[in-house]
Design a protein around this motif. Structure first.
Motif, PDB file in Angstrom:
ATOM      1  N   TYR A 146       0.836  -1.243  -0.062  1.00 13.38           N
ATOM      2  CA  TYR A 146       0.028   0.142  -0.160  1.00 13.38           C
ATOM      3  C   TYR A 146       1.004   1.358   0.071  1.00 13.38           C
ATOM      4  O   TYR A 146       0.598   2.212  -0.844  1.00 13.38           O
ATOM      5  N   THR A 188      -3.541  -0.045  -4.537  1.00 14.04           N
ATOM      6  CA  THR A 188      -4.693   0.424  -3.978  1.00 14.04           C
ATOM      7  C   THR A 188      -5.516  -0.412  -3.144  1.00 14.04           C
ATOM      8  O   THR A 188      -5.061  -1.791  -3.203  1.00 14.04           O
ATOM      9  N   LEU A 189      -6.207  -0.022  -2.324  1.00 14.93           N
ATOM     10  CA  LEU A 189      -6.806  -1.121  -1.651  1.00 14.93           C
ATOM     11  C   LEU A 189      -7.580  -2.343  -2.105  1.00 14.93           C
ATOM     12  O   LEU A 189      -7.559  -3.360  -1.717  1.00 14.93           O
ATOM     13  N   ARG A 238      -8.068  -2.086   4.518  1.00 19.51           N
ATOM     14  CA  ARG A 238      -8.141  -0.884   5.166  1.00 19.51           C
ATOM     15  C   ARG A 238      -7.928  -1.030   6.531  1.00 19.51           C
ATOM     16  O   ARG A 238      -6.992  -0.306   7.225  1.00 19.51           O
TER      17      ARG A 238
END
Length: 114
Positions: free
Chosen positions: A66, A71-72, A87
């Motif tokens: 990350y 990206t998540l 997240r």
């Protein structure tokens, strides 16, 4: 999603794969069913569903990736968990979460385009 009915033999295969370490998402793809349907089949067979999440090594790798720009959503796909699971996991490790939405485009001079 089209409704798919599994035979008893297919449910046996699903249970065996899950007990061998397959994820609900992986089973859903393999059997062309929703992951909650896969979980329901397991529950009907008395199989305890594992709590989704990342183990310690995966959490460290997710945080590193990350911070490297992943990206998540990309991380969720890589680890076969929801982006929000990633997240929460990396935020607990103290990683600053970037604002959501698409990244701003940059013009040729390197400044942000509005």
């Amino acid at each position: 999603m089209t409704q798919t009915f599994l035979t008893d033999a297919e449910v046996d295969e699903l249970v065996g794969a899950y007990e061998a370490g397959a994820t609900l998402r992986g089973l859903a793809r393999q059997f062309h069913i929703h992951r909650l349907t896969a979980a329901a089949h397991l529950a009907r067979r008395g199989v305890t569903v594992r709590r989704a999440g990342l183990n310690s090594a995966q959490a460290k790798e997710a945080a590193r990736l990350y911070e490297a720009g992943w990206t998540l959503v990309q991380l969720g796909r890589r680890f076969e968990v929801d982006a929000q699971t990633v997240r929460r996991t990396i935020a607990r490790q103290g990683v600053a979460i970037r604002p959501g939405g698409r990244p701003r485009r940059r013009d040729k001079r390197g400044s942000s385009a509005a």
